[in-house]
Design a protein around this motif. Structure first.
Motif, PDB file in Angstrom:
ATOM      1  N   PRO A 192       0.823  -1.214  -0.071  1.00  0.00           N
ATOM      2  CA  PRO A 192       0.032   0.103  -0.162  1.00  0.00           C
ATOM      3  C   PRO A 192       0.865   1.184  -0.089  1.00  0.00           C
ATOM      4  CG  PRO A 192      -0.732  -1.583   1.364  1.00  0.00           C
ATOM      5  CD  PRO A 192       0.260  -2.007   0.935  1.00  0.00           C
ATOM      6  N   LEU A 193       1.848   1.302   0.753  1.00  0.00           N
ATOM      7  CA  LEU A 193       2.712   2.600   0.795  1.00  0.00           C
ATOM      8  C   LEU A 193       3.870   2.839  -0.295  1.00  0.00           C
ATOM      9  CD1 LEU A 193       3.696   2.410   4.631  1.00  0.00           C
ATOM     10  CD2 LEU A 193       1.690   3.636   3.278  1.00  0.00           C
ATOM     11  N   LYS A 194       3.870   1.794  -1.431  1.00  0.00           N
ATOM     12  CA  LYS A 194       4.715   2.017  -2.281  1.00  0.00           C
ATOM     13  C   LYS A 194       3.851   2.044  -3.799  1.00  0.00           C
ATOM     14  CE  LYS A 194       8.557  -0.699  -0.987  1.00  0.00           C
ATOM     15  NZ  LYS A 194       9.635  -1.875  -1.039  1.00  0.00           N
ATOM     16  N   ASP A 195       2.629   1.420  -3.627  1.00  0.00           N
ATOM     17  CA  ASP A 195       1.668   1.580  -4.852  1.00  0.00           C
ATOM     18  C   ASP A 195       0.246   2.021  -4.276  1.00  0.00           C
ATOM     19  OD1 ASP A 195       0.562   1.625  -7.255  1.00  0.00           O
ATOM     20  OD2 ASP A 195       0.873  -0.270  -7.727  1.00  0.00           O
ATOM     21  N   SER A 196      -0.101   3.239  -3.760  1.00  0.00           N
ATOM     22  CA  SER A 196      -1.023   3.234  -3.063  1.00  0.00           C
ATOM     23  C   SER A 196      -2.556   3.540  -4.161  1.00  0.00           C
ATOM     24  CB  SER A 196      -0.956   4.814  -2.433  1.00  0.00           C
ATOM     25  OG  SER A 196      -0.578   5.753  -3.171  1.00  0.00           O
TER      26      SER A 196
ATOM     27  N   ALA B 233       0.708  -2.519   6.718  1.00  0.00           N
ATOM     28  CA  ALA B 233       1.881  -1.600   5.931  1.00  0.00           C
ATOM     29  C   ALA B 233       2.270  -0.468   7.080  1.00  0.00           C
ATOM     30  CB  ALA B 233       1.194  -1.053   4.822  1.00  0.00           C
ATOM     31  N   ILE B 234       1.148  -0.128   7.916  1.00  0.00           N
ATOM     32  CA  ILE B 234       1.350   1.032   8.745  1.00  0.00           C
ATOM     33  C   ILE B 234       2.009   0.598   9.904  1.00  0.00           C
ATOM     34  CG2 ILE B 234      -0.186   2.489  10.328  1.00  0.00           C
ATOM     35  CD1 ILE B 234      -2.674   2.433   8.608  1.00  0.00           C
ATOM     36  N   LEU B 235       1.840  -0.723  10.347  1.00  0.00           N
ATOM     37  CA  LEU B 235       2.616  -1.113  11.553  1.00  0.00           C
ATOM     38  C   LEU B 235       4.385  -1.361  10.908  1.00  0.00           C
ATOM     39  CD1 LEU B 235       0.605  -4.076  12.689  1.00  0.00           C
ATOM     40  CD2 LEU B 235       0.949  -1.997  13.963  1.00  0.00           C
ATOM     41  N   ALA B 236       4.476  -1.367   9.667  1.00  0.00           N
ATOM     42  CA  ALA B 236       5.921  -1.531   9.149  1.00  0.00           C
ATOM     43  C   ALA B 236       6.081  -0.190   8.778  1.00  0.00           C
ATOM     44  CB  ALA B 236       6.211  -2.393   8.275  1.00  0.00           C
ATOM     45  N   TRP B 237       5.357   0.866   8.729  1.00  0.00           N
ATOM     46  CA  TRP B 237       5.710   2.158   8.316  1.00  0.00           C
ATOM     47  C   TRP B 237       6.572   3.024   9.072  1.00  0.00           C
ATOM     48  CZ3 TRP B 237       2.657   6.810  10.648  1.00  0.00           C
ATOM     49  CH2 TRP B 237       2.737   7.906  10.131  1.00  0.00           C
ATOM     50  N   THR B 238       7.510   3.774   8.486  1.00  0.00           N
ATOM     51  CA  THR B 238       8.489   4.600   8.805  1.00  0.00           C
ATOM     52  C   THR B 238       7.673   6.164   9.402  1.00  0.00           C
ATOM     53  OG1 THR B 238      10.425   3.394   7.604  1.00  0.00           O
ATOM     54  CG2 THR B 238      10.579   5.668   8.809  1.00  0.00           C
TER      55      THR B 238
ATOM     56  N   ILE C 124       0.138   9.587   3.632  1.00  0.00           N
ATOM     57  CA  ILE C 124      -0.683  10.685   3.473  1.00  0.00           C
ATOM     58  C   ILE C 124      -1.264  10.298   1.902  1.00  0.00           C
ATOM     59  CG2 ILE C 124      -0.941  12.989   2.885  1.00  0.00           C
ATOM     60  CD1 ILE C 124      -0.694  12.617   5.740  1.00  0.00           C
ATOM     61  N   ASP C 125      -0.500  10.214   1.130  1.00  0.00           N
ATOM     62  CA  ASP C 125      -1.182   9.640  -0.296  1.00  0.00           C
ATOM     63  C   ASP C 125      -2.088   8.524  -0.336  1.00  0.00           C
ATOM     64  OD1 ASP C 125       0.564  11.610  -1.359  1.00  0.00           O
ATOM     65  OD2 ASP C 125       2.067  10.240  -2.179  1.00  0.00           O
ATOM     66  N   LEU C 126      -1.727   7.558   0.509  1.00  0.00           N
ATOM     67  CA  LEU C 126      -2.624   6.297   0.446  1.00  0.00           C
ATOM     68  C   LEU C 126      -4.134   6.811   1.187  1.00  0.00           C
ATOM     69  CD1 LEU C 126      -3.006   3.296   0.504  1.00  0.00           C
ATOM     70  CD2 LEU C 126      -2.424   3.293   2.852  1.00  0.00           C
ATOM     71  N   LEU C 127      -3.741   7.752   2.028  1.00  0.00           N
ATOM     72  CA  LEU C 127      -5.104   8.088   2.655  1.00  0.00           C
ATOM     73  C   LEU C 127      -5.804   9.035   1.643  1.00  0.00           C
ATOM     74  CD1 LEU C 127      -3.992   8.627   6.466  1.00  0.00           C
ATOM     75  CD2 LEU C 127      -5.314   6.763   5.395  1.00  0.00           C
ATOM     76  N   GLU C 128      -5.310   9.611   0.918  1.00  0.00           N
ATOM     77  CA  GLU C 128      -5.934  10.978   0.372  1.00  0.00           C
ATOM     78  C   GLU C 128      -6.518  10.294  -0.829  1.00  0.00           C
ATOM     79  OE1 GLU C 128      -3.022  13.920  -0.750  1.00  0.00           O
ATOM     80  OE2 GLU C 128      -3.436  15.106   1.056  1.00  0.00           O
ATOM     81  N   PHE C 129      -5.602   9.293  -1.543  1.00  0.00           N
ATOM     82  CA  PHE C 129      -6.407   8.438  -2.689  1.00  0.00           C
ATOM     83  C   PHE C 129      -7.643   7.479  -2.585  1.00  0.00           C
ATOM     84  CE2 PHE C 129      -1.940   8.741  -4.571  1.00  0.00           C
ATOM     85  CZ  PHE C 129      -1.981   9.807  -5.339  1.00  0.00           C
ATOM     86  N   TRP C 130      -7.669   7.081  -1.358  1.00  0.00           N
ATOM     87  CA  TRP C 130      -8.649   5.936  -0.788  1.00  0.00           C
ATOM     88  C   TRP C 130      -9.779   6.606  -0.081  1.00  0.00           C
ATOM     89  CZ3 TRP C 130      -9.132   0.921  -2.245  1.00  0.00           C
ATOM     90  CH2 TRP C 130      -8.253   0.492  -2.730  1.00  0.00           C
TER      91      TRP C 130
ATOM     92  N   PRO D 185     -16.439   6.993   6.556  1.00  0.00           N
ATOM     93  CA  PRO D 185     -15.812   7.791   7.650  1.00  0.00           C
ATOM     94  C   PRO D 185     -15.398   7.142   9.045  1.00  0.00           C
ATOM     95  CG  PRO D 185     -17.697   8.805   6.267  1.00  0.00           C
ATOM     96  CD  PRO D 185     -17.559   7.402   6.109  1.00  0.00           C
ATOM     97  N   TRP D 186     -16.317   6.125   9.506  1.00  0.00           N
ATOM     98  CA  TRP D 186     -15.759   5.588  10.788  1.00  0.00           C
ATOM     99  C   TRP D 186     -14.836   4.776  10.608  1.00  0.00           C
ATOM    100  CZ3 TRP D 186     -15.630   0.490  11.625  1.00  0.00           C
ATOM    101  CH2 TRP D 186     -16.283  -0.330  10.636  1.00  0.00           C
ATOM    102  N   MET D 187     -14.726   4.157   9.367  1.00  0.00           N
ATOM    103  CA  MET D 187     -13.298   3.348   9.276  1.00  0.00           C
ATOM    104  C   MET D 187     -12.114   4.369   8.955  1.00  0.00           C
ATOM    105  SD  MET D 187     -13.137   0.015   6.571  1.00  0.00           S
ATOM    106  CE  MET D 187     -14.823  -0.300   6.906  1.00  0.00           C
ATOM    107  N   LEU D 188     -12.274   5.267   8.510  1.00  0.00           N
ATOM    108  CA  LEU D 188     -10.927   6.259   8.560  1.00  0.00           C
ATOM    109  C   LEU D 188     -10.466   6.618  10.061  1.00  0.00           C
ATOM    110  CD1 LEU D 188      -8.996   8.089   7.241  1.00  0.00           C
ATOM    111  CD2 LEU D 188     -10.549   9.843   6.715  1.00  0.00           C
ATOM    112  N   SER D 189     -11.712   6.823  10.623  1.00  0.00           N
ATOM    113  CA  SER D 189     -11.811   7.330  12.156  1.00  0.00           C
ATOM    114  C   SER D 189     -10.874   6.062  13.006  1.00  0.00           C
ATOM    115  CB  SER D 189     -12.891   7.626  12.822  1.00  0.00           C
ATOM    116  OG  SER D 189     -12.806   7.566  14.283  1.00  0.00           O
ATOM    117  N   ASN D 190     -11.272   4.815  12.719  1.00  0.00           N
ATOM    118  CA  ASN D 190     -10.564   3.779  13.118  1.00  0.00           C
ATOM    119  C   ASN D 190      -9.247   3.699  12.913  1.00  0.00           C
ATOM    120  OD1 ASN D 190      -9.939   0.724  12.886  1.00  0.00           O
ATOM    121  ND2 ASN D 190     -11.534   0.781  14.422  1.00  0.00           N
TER     122      ASN D 190
END
Length: 406
Positions: free
Chosen positions: A168-172, A218-223, A231-237, A243-248
Protein backbone atom coordinates in the motif's frame (compact mmCIF):
# COMPACT_ATOMS: atom_id res chain seq x y z
CA UNK A 1 -117.33 -9.18 -31.95
CA UNK A 2 -117.12 -11.29 -28.88
CA UNK A 3 -115.29 -14.49 -28.23
CA UNK A 4 -112.52 -16.01 -26.20
CA UNK A 5 -109.91 -13.49 -25.10
CA UNK A 6 -106.39 -13.99 -23.81
CA UNK A 7 -106.38 -13.82 -20.05
CA UNK A 8 -103.62 -11.73 -18.44
CA UNK A 9 -102.61 -12.89 -14.95
CA UNK A 10 -101.29 -10.35 -12.46
CA UNK A 11 -99.78 -12.98 -10.18
CA UNK A 12 -99.98 -16.57 -9.06
CA UNK A 13 -103.20 -15.86 -7.12
CA UNK A 14 -104.99 -14.78 -10.27
CA UNK A 15 -105.03 -18.38 -11.42
CA UNK A 16 -107.32 -19.35 -8.53
CA UNK A 17 -109.98 -16.75 -9.30
CA UNK A 18 -113.21 -18.12 -10.66
CA UNK A 19 -114.16 -17.39 -14.21
CA UNK A 20 -117.75 -17.06 -15.32
CA UNK A 21 -118.72 -18.70 -18.54
CA UNK A 22 -121.31 -16.53 -20.22
CA UNK A 23 -121.61 -18.91 -23.16
CA UNK A 24 -122.83 -21.72 -20.92
CA UNK A 25 -125.36 -19.44 -19.17
CA UNK A 26 -126.76 -18.31 -22.46
CA UNK A 27 -127.16 -21.92 -23.54
CA UNK A 28 -129.08 -22.70 -20.34
CA UNK A 29 -131.41 -19.75 -20.91
CA UNK A 30 -132.01 -20.70 -24.52
CA UNK A 31 -132.80 -24.30 -23.59
CA UNK A 32 -135.50 -23.23 -21.18
CA UNK A 33 -134.18 -25.43 -18.35
CA UNK A 34 -135.00 -24.26 -14.86
CA UNK A 35 -132.24 -22.46 -12.98
CA UNK A 36 -131.67 -22.46 -9.26
CA UNK A 37 -131.00 -19.14 -7.63
CA UNK A 38 -127.27 -18.65 -6.56
CA UNK A 39 -125.88 -21.45 -8.66
CA UNK A 40 -123.78 -21.48 -11.81
CA UNK A 41 -123.42 -23.88 -14.62
CA UNK A 42 -119.85 -24.94 -13.69
CA UNK A 43 -119.33 -25.22 -9.98
CA UNK A 44 -116.87 -27.89 -8.59
CA UNK A 45 -115.37 -26.69 -5.27
CA UNK A 46 -113.25 -29.84 -4.64
CA UNK A 47 -111.60 -29.56 -8.00
CA UNK A 48 -110.94 -25.89 -7.47
CA UNK A 49 -109.41 -26.61 -4.05
CA UNK A 50 -107.09 -29.18 -5.53
CA UNK A 51 -106.12 -26.83 -8.33
CA UNK A 52 -105.38 -24.08 -5.84
CA UNK A 53 -103.15 -26.43 -3.86
CA UNK A 54 -101.30 -27.41 -7.02
CA UNK A 55 -100.86 -23.75 -7.95
CA UNK A 56 -99.50 -22.90 -4.49
CA UNK A 57 -97.09 -25.82 -4.60
CA UNK A 58 -95.92 -24.85 -8.08
CA UNK A 59 -95.48 -21.26 -6.95
CA UNK A 60 -93.19 -22.32 -4.10
CA UNK A 61 -91.26 -24.56 -6.44
CA UNK A 62 -90.83 -21.73 -8.90
CA UNK A 63 -89.67 -19.35 -6.16
CA UNK A 64 -87.23 -21.91 -4.79
CA UNK A 65 -85.91 -22.74 -8.24
CA UNK A 66 -85.48 -19.05 -9.01
CA UNK A 67 -83.60 -18.54 -5.75
CA UNK A 68 -81.35 -21.50 -6.50
CA UNK A 69 -80.81 -20.26 -10.04
CA UNK A 70 -79.75 -16.82 -8.85
CA UNK A 71 -77.43 -18.37 -6.27
CA UNK A 72 -75.85 -20.67 -8.83
CA UNK A 73 -75.52 -17.77 -11.29
CA UNK A 74 -73.73 -15.66 -8.68
CA UNK A 75 -71.57 -18.64 -7.78
CA UNK A 76 -70.60 -19.10 -11.43
CA UNK A 77 -69.61 -15.42 -11.66
CA UNK A 78 -67.58 -15.69 -8.46
CA UNK A 79 -65.85 -18.85 -9.62
CA UNK A 80 -65.00 -17.25 -12.95
CA UNK A 81 -63.40 -14.29 -11.16
CA UNK A 82 -61.56 -16.71 -8.88
CA UNK A 83 -60.42 -18.68 -11.91
CA UNK A 84 -58.98 -15.54 -13.52
CA UNK A 85 -57.31 -14.55 -10.26
CA UNK A 86 -55.82 -18.00 -9.69
CA UNK A 87 -54.68 -18.22 -13.31
CA UNK A 88 -52.83 -14.93 -12.90
CA UNK A 89 -51.33 -16.16 -9.61
CA UNK A 90 -50.23 -19.44 -11.18
CA UNK A 91 -48.65 -17.54 -14.05
CA UNK A 92 -46.89 -15.25 -11.58
CA UNK A 93 -45.66 -18.20 -9.51
CA UNK A 94 -44.42 -19.96 -12.64
CA UNK A 95 -42.50 -16.82 -13.56
CA UNK A 96 -41.10 -16.63 -10.03
CA UNK A 97 -40.04 -20.29 -10.18
CA UNK A 98 -38.36 -19.63 -13.52
CA UNK A 99 -36.50 -16.63 -12.09
CA UNK A 100 -35.42 -18.50 -8.96
CA UNK A 101 -34.27 -21.44 -11.05
CA UNK A 102 -32.18 -19.08 -13.16
CA UNK A 103 -30.77 -17.38 -10.05
CA UNK A 104 -29.86 -20.74 -8.50
CA UNK A 105 -28.09 -21.63 -11.73
CA UNK A 106 -26.06 -18.41 -11.59
CA UNK A 107 -25.16 -18.99 -7.96
CA UNK A 108 -24.09 -22.60 -8.54
CA UNK A 109 -21.97 -21.47 -11.49
CA UNK A 110 -20.37 -18.75 -9.35
CA UNK A 111 -19.58 -21.15 -6.53
CA UNK A 112 -18.13 -23.83 -8.80
CA UNK A 113 -15.94 -21.39 -10.73
CA UNK A 114 -14.81 -19.62 -7.54
CA UNK A 115 -13.70 -22.89 -5.94
CA UNK A 116 -10.00 -23.75 -5.70
CA UNK A 117 -8.74 -25.66 -8.69
CA UNK A 118 -11.72 -24.78 -10.90
CA UNK A 119 -11.22 -25.60 -14.58
CA UNK A 120 -12.57 -22.19 -15.60
CA UNK A 121 -11.68 -19.81 -12.75
CA UNK A 122 -13.98 -16.85 -12.19
CA UNK A 123 -12.54 -13.37 -12.75
CA UNK A 124 -13.52 -10.22 -10.85
CA UNK A 125 -14.94 -8.61 -13.98
CA UNK A 126 -17.14 -11.63 -14.72
CA UNK A 127 -18.29 -11.69 -11.13
CA UNK A 128 -19.18 -8.00 -11.34
CA UNK A 129 -21.24 -8.64 -14.48
CA UNK A 130 -23.22 -11.36 -12.70
CA UNK A 131 -23.99 -9.10 -9.73
CA UNK A 132 -25.06 -6.30 -12.06
CA UNK A 133 -27.40 -8.70 -13.83
CA UNK A 134 -28.85 -9.71 -10.47
CA UNK A 135 -29.60 -6.05 -9.77
CA UNK A 136 -31.04 -5.31 -13.22
CA UNK A 137 -32.99 -8.48 -14.08
CA UNK A 138 -33.80 -9.80 -10.60
CA UNK A 139 -34.02 -6.62 -8.52
CA UNK A 140 -36.84 -7.76 -6.21
CA UNK A 141 -35.22 -11.13 -5.56
CA UNK A 142 -31.84 -9.41 -5.05
CA UNK A 143 -33.34 -7.28 -2.29
CA UNK A 144 -35.71 -9.85 -0.74
CA UNK A 145 -33.10 -12.62 -0.52
CA UNK A 146 -30.22 -10.20 0.23
CA UNK A 147 -28.12 -11.61 -2.61
CA UNK A 148 -25.40 -9.04 -1.95
CA UNK A 149 -24.21 -11.32 0.87
CA UNK A 150 -23.02 -13.75 -1.82
CA UNK A 151 -20.06 -11.42 -2.14
CA UNK A 152 -18.66 -12.72 1.14
CA UNK A 153 -18.21 -16.20 -0.28
CA UNK A 154 -17.48 -15.34 -3.91
CA UNK A 155 -16.07 -11.81 -4.23
CA UNK A 156 -14.01 -11.53 -1.03
CA UNK A 157 -11.61 -14.40 -1.91
CA UNK A 158 -11.09 -12.98 -5.41
CA UNK A 159 -10.30 -9.49 -4.11
CA UNK A 160 -8.08 -10.95 -1.40
CA UNK A 161 -6.16 -12.83 -4.07
CA UNK A 162 -5.95 -9.64 -6.15
CA UNK A 163 -4.34 -7.80 -3.22
CA UNK A 164 -2.00 -10.64 -2.25
CA UNK A 165 1.20 -8.86 -3.38
CA UNK A 166 0.00 -5.28 -2.86
CA UNK A 167 2.31 -2.88 -0.98
CA UNK A 168 0.00 0.00 0.00
CA UNK A 169 2.73 2.53 0.79
CA UNK A 170 4.60 1.91 -2.45
CA UNK A 171 1.69 1.63 -4.86
CA UNK A 172 -1.17 3.43 -3.15
CA UNK A 173 -3.29 3.85 -6.31
CA UNK A 174 -3.46 0.16 -7.09
CA UNK A 175 -6.93 -1.44 -7.02
CA UNK A 176 -8.73 1.89 -6.67
CA UNK A 177 -10.80 1.03 -9.75
CA UNK A 178 -11.65 -2.42 -8.34
CA UNK A 179 -13.00 -1.04 -5.08
CA UNK A 180 -14.81 1.80 -6.87
CA UNK A 181 -16.56 -0.82 -9.00
CA UNK A 182 -17.62 -2.94 -6.02
CA UNK A 183 -18.63 0.12 -4.01
CA UNK A 184 -21.16 0.94 -6.74
CA UNK A 185 -22.41 -2.66 -6.74
CA UNK A 186 -22.49 -3.61 -3.06
CA UNK A 187 -23.00 -0.39 -1.12
CA UNK A 188 -26.50 0.07 0.31
CA UNK A 189 -27.24 3.80 0.10
CA UNK A 190 -30.50 3.38 2.02
CA UNK A 191 -28.76 2.28 5.20
CA UNK A 192 -26.81 4.44 7.62
CA UNK A 193 -23.92 3.03 9.57
CA UNK A 194 -22.27 3.97 12.80
CA UNK A 195 -18.96 2.80 14.19
CA UNK A 196 -20.15 -0.78 14.56
CA UNK A 197 -18.53 -3.74 12.81
CA UNK A 198 -21.73 -5.76 13.28
CA UNK A 199 -23.84 -3.29 11.27
CA UNK A 200 -22.12 -3.16 7.89
CA UNK A 201 -23.31 -3.69 4.35
CA UNK A 202 -21.38 -6.00 2.02
CA UNK A 203 -19.11 -3.25 0.70
CA UNK A 204 -18.06 -2.10 4.16
CA UNK A 205 -17.36 -5.70 5.07
CA UNK A 206 -15.19 -5.96 1.95
CA UNK A 207 -13.14 -2.94 3.04
CA UNK A 208 -12.99 -4.08 6.66
CA UNK A 209 -12.10 -7.73 6.06
CA UNK A 210 -9.98 -7.54 2.89
CA UNK A 211 -8.56 -4.03 2.38
CA UNK A 212 -7.89 -3.03 5.99
CA UNK A 213 -5.63 -5.99 6.92
CA UNK A 214 -3.29 -5.08 4.05
CA UNK A 215 -3.16 -1.44 5.15
CA UNK A 216 -2.84 -2.34 8.83
CA UNK A 217 0.28 -4.39 8.13
CA UNK A 218 1.76 -1.57 6.06
CA UNK A 219 1.12 1.02 8.80
CA UNK A 220 2.70 -1.19 11.45
CA UNK A 221 5.86 -1.40 9.29
CA UNK A 222 5.67 2.27 8.27
CA UNK A 223 8.59 4.62 8.95
CA UNK A 224 6.83 7.46 10.77
CA UNK A 225 9.34 10.09 9.69
CA UNK A 226 8.35 9.48 6.07
CA UNK A 227 4.74 10.70 6.11
CA UNK A 228 4.20 11.24 2.38
CA UNK A 229 3.44 7.63 1.35
CA UNK A 230 0.82 7.25 4.07
CA UNK A 231 -0.70 10.67 3.38
CA UNK A 232 -0.96 9.77 -0.31
CA UNK A 233 -2.63 6.46 0.56
CA UNK A 234 -5.24 8.14 2.74
CA UNK A 235 -5.98 10.89 0.23
CA UNK A 236 -6.37 8.48 -2.71
CA UNK A 237 -8.62 6.07 -0.80
CA UNK A 238 -10.61 8.64 1.15
CA UNK A 239 -13.62 8.67 -1.28
CA UNK A 240 -13.91 4.89 -0.95
CA UNK A 241 -13.59 4.65 2.84
CA UNK A 242 -16.55 4.88 5.23
CA UNK A 243 -15.86 7.84 7.56
CA UNK A 244 -15.98 5.69 10.68
CA UNK A 245 -13.37 3.35 9.19
CA UNK A 246 -10.98 6.25 8.53
CA UNK A 247 -11.56 7.25 12.13
CA UNK A 248 -10.63 3.73 13.22
CA UNK A 249 -7.41 3.90 11.19
CA UNK A 250 -6.41 7.18 12.78
CA UNK A 251 -7.36 6.26 16.32
CA UNK A 252 -6.06 2.69 16.45
CA UNK A 253 -3.02 2.77 14.16
CA UNK A 254 -1.75 6.15 12.98
CA UNK A 255 -2.05 8.34 16.09
CA UNK A 256 -0.37 5.77 18.38
CA UNK A 257 2.55 5.50 15.95
CA UNK A 258 2.88 9.29 15.77
CA UNK A 259 2.66 9.64 19.54
CA UNK A 260 5.34 7.02 20.09
CA UNK A 261 7.64 8.74 17.59
CA UNK A 262 7.06 12.16 19.16
CA UNK A 263 7.86 10.73 22.59
CA UNK A 264 11.18 9.30 21.38
CA UNK A 265 12.24 12.33 19.33
CA UNK A 266 15.36 13.96 20.74
CA UNK A 267 16.01 17.51 19.55
CA UNK A 268 19.73 17.16 20.30
CA UNK A 269 20.48 13.93 18.50
CA UNK A 270 17.80 13.68 15.80
CA UNK A 271 18.78 15.33 12.55
CA UNK A 272 15.27 15.68 11.13
CA UNK A 273 13.07 18.44 12.58
CA UNK A 274 9.85 17.14 14.05
CA UNK A 275 7.58 19.38 11.98
CA UNK A 276 8.92 17.80 8.78
CA UNK A 277 7.07 14.56 9.49
CA UNK A 278 4.29 15.66 11.86
CA UNK A 279 2.77 18.68 10.12
CA UNK A 280 1.64 16.82 6.97
CA UNK A 281 -0.99 15.04 9.07
CA UNK A 282 -2.92 18.27 9.44
CA UNK A 283 -4.62 17.35 6.15
CA UNK A 284 -5.95 14.13 7.66
CA UNK A 285 -8.34 15.93 10.03
CA UNK A 286 -10.88 16.47 7.30
CA UNK A 287 -14.29 18.16 7.65
CA UNK A 288 -16.94 15.74 8.86
CA UNK A 289 -14.46 13.47 10.61
CA UNK A 290 -15.35 14.94 14.01
CA UNK A 291 -18.80 13.37 13.78
CA UNK A 292 -17.22 9.92 13.84
CA UNK A 293 -14.12 10.68 15.89
CA UNK A 294 -14.62 13.62 18.26
CA UNK A 295 -11.07 13.26 19.61
CA UNK A 296 -9.27 13.45 16.27
CA UNK A 297 -8.46 17.16 16.45
CA UNK A 298 -7.53 16.86 20.12
CA UNK A 299 -5.07 14.09 19.31
CA UNK A 300 -3.41 16.14 16.59
CA UNK A 301 -3.40 19.22 18.84
CA UNK A 302 -1.72 17.25 21.60
CA UNK A 303 0.97 16.05 19.21
CA UNK A 304 1.58 19.61 18.04
CA UNK A 305 1.81 20.80 21.62
CA UNK A 306 4.36 18.10 22.41
CA UNK A 307 6.24 19.07 19.26
CA UNK A 308 6.40 22.74 20.27
CA UNK A 309 7.62 21.86 23.75
CA UNK A 310 10.41 19.75 22.34
CA UNK A 311 11.33 22.42 19.78
CA UNK A 312 11.48 24.97 22.59
CA UNK A 313 13.84 22.67 24.46
CA UNK A 314 15.97 22.32 21.34
CA UNK A 315 16.00 26.08 20.81
CA UNK A 316 17.07 26.72 24.37
CA UNK A 317 19.88 24.20 24.17
CA UNK A 318 20.99 25.57 20.82
CA UNK A 319 21.04 29.07 22.30
CA UNK A 320 23.18 27.86 25.16
CA UNK A 321 25.48 26.19 22.67
CA UNK A 322 25.78 29.36 20.60
CA UNK A 323 26.64 31.36 23.69
CA UNK A 324 29.65 29.15 24.18
CA UNK A 325 30.84 29.44 20.61
CA UNK A 326 31.88 32.60 18.85
CA UNK A 327 29.12 34.29 16.92
CA UNK A 328 31.15 34.24 13.70
CA UNK A 329 31.79 30.52 13.59
CA UNK A 330 28.65 29.04 15.14
CA UNK A 331 26.59 29.02 11.90
CA UNK A 332 29.22 27.01 10.01
CA UNK A 333 30.40 24.73 12.79
CA UNK A 334 27.04 23.00 13.22
CA UNK A 335 26.48 22.10 9.51
CA UNK A 336 30.10 21.18 9.19
CA UNK A 337 29.91 18.91 12.21
CA UNK A 338 26.73 17.32 10.89
CA UNK A 339 28.29 16.69 7.47
CA UNK A 340 31.31 15.15 9.12
CA UNK A 341 29.00 12.90 11.18
CA UNK A 342 27.28 11.72 7.97
CA UNK A 343 30.64 11.02 6.30
CA UNK A 344 31.80 9.13 9.37
CA UNK A 345 28.69 6.94 9.33
CA UNK A 346 29.31 6.29 5.64
CA UNK A 347 32.83 5.09 6.40
CA UNK A 348 31.60 2.89 9.25
CA UNK A 349 29.03 1.19 7.04
CA UNK A 350 31.26 0.92 3.97
CA UNK A 351 29.21 3.37 1.90
CA UNK A 352 30.98 5.64 -0.58
CA UNK A 353 30.02 9.32 -0.27
CA UNK A 354 31.32 11.55 -3.09
CA UNK A 355 30.19 14.96 -4.41
CA UNK A 356 28.64 14.91 -7.91
CA UNK A 357 30.47 17.46 -10.12
CA UNK A 358 28.44 20.44 -11.33
CA UNK A 359 25.27 19.38 -9.57
CA UNK A 360 23.51 21.24 -6.75
CA UNK A 361 20.09 21.54 -5.16
CA UNK A 362 18.84 24.64 -3.33
CA UNK A 363 22.37 25.97 -3.64
CA UNK A 364 23.80 22.96 -1.81
CA UNK A 365 26.17 20.40 -3.34
CA UNK A 366 24.65 17.04 -4.25
CA UNK A 367 26.46 13.89 -3.09
CA UNK A 368 26.40 10.32 -4.34
CA UNK A 369 25.70 8.32 -1.19
CA UNK A 370 25.79 4.63 -2.07
CA UNK A 371 22.82 4.00 -4.38
CA UNK A 372 21.09 7.35 -3.76
CA UNK A 373 21.69 11.06 -4.17
CA UNK A 374 21.57 13.44 -1.21
CA UNK A 375 22.19 17.01 -0.20
CA UNK A 376 22.54 18.55 3.26
CA UNK A 377 20.72 21.71 4.32
CA UNK A 378 22.09 22.71 7.71
CA UNK A 379 21.24 19.63 9.83
CA UNK A 380 18.64 18.06 7.54
CA UNK A 381 19.32 15.28 5.04
CA UNK A 382 17.38 15.34 1.77
CA UNK A 383 17.23 12.21 -0.41
CA UNK A 384 16.12 12.05 -4.04
CA UNK A 385 13.54 9.27 -4.20
CA UNK A 386 10.63 8.59 -6.55
CA UNK A 387 11.31 11.74 -8.52
CA UNK A 388 11.39 14.19 -5.60
CA UNK A 389 13.56 15.38 -2.73
CA UNK A 390 12.34 14.36 0.72
CA UNK A 391 13.83 14.71 4.22
CA UNK A 392 15.12 11.46 5.71
CA UNK A 393 16.71 10.39 8.93
CA UNK A 394 20.33 9.23 8.89
CA UNK A 395 19.32 5.65 9.72
CA UNK A 396 16.80 5.61 6.88
CA UNK A 397 19.43 7.02 4.53
CA UNK A 398 21.74 4.14 5.42
CA UNK A 399 18.95 1.66 4.61
CA UNK A 400 18.20 3.27 1.23
CA UNK A 401 21.85 3.48 0.28
CA UNK A 402 22.38 -0.24 0.82
CA UNK A 403 19.26 -1.42 -1.04
CA UNK A 404 20.02 -3.32 -4.26
CA UNK A 405 19.47 -1.35 -7.45
CA UNK A 406 16.39 -2.55 -9.38
Amino acid sequence: MTGREQRVLQGYDSIAQKHDRPDSDEELQNSGAPQQFGTKAFDMPELLHNLNMLVDMSEQDIIQNDREYRYESDLVVTLRHEEVKLSALVEQEEGQVTKLTEIVGFIENLESRAADGAADPLSLSECANVFRRFQEDFYEEYKVYDLSTLAVAVVFPLVRQHLADWEPLKDSRRSLDVFKQWKDILEDSNRTFSQDVDNMDSYQRLVWEVWLPCVRGAILAWTVREPEPLIDLLEFWLPLLPPWMLSNLLEQLIFPRLQAEVDTWNPLTDTMPIHAWLHPFRSVTLPGLAAYQPGARENIAYLYQTEKQREMEATKKATDYKAIMSSGSSSTVVPSSFREMVMKRAEETGIIMLPIPNKSQEGKPVYKFGNVQIYIDKTVLFVFEDGRWAPKSLNRLIELATLPVT
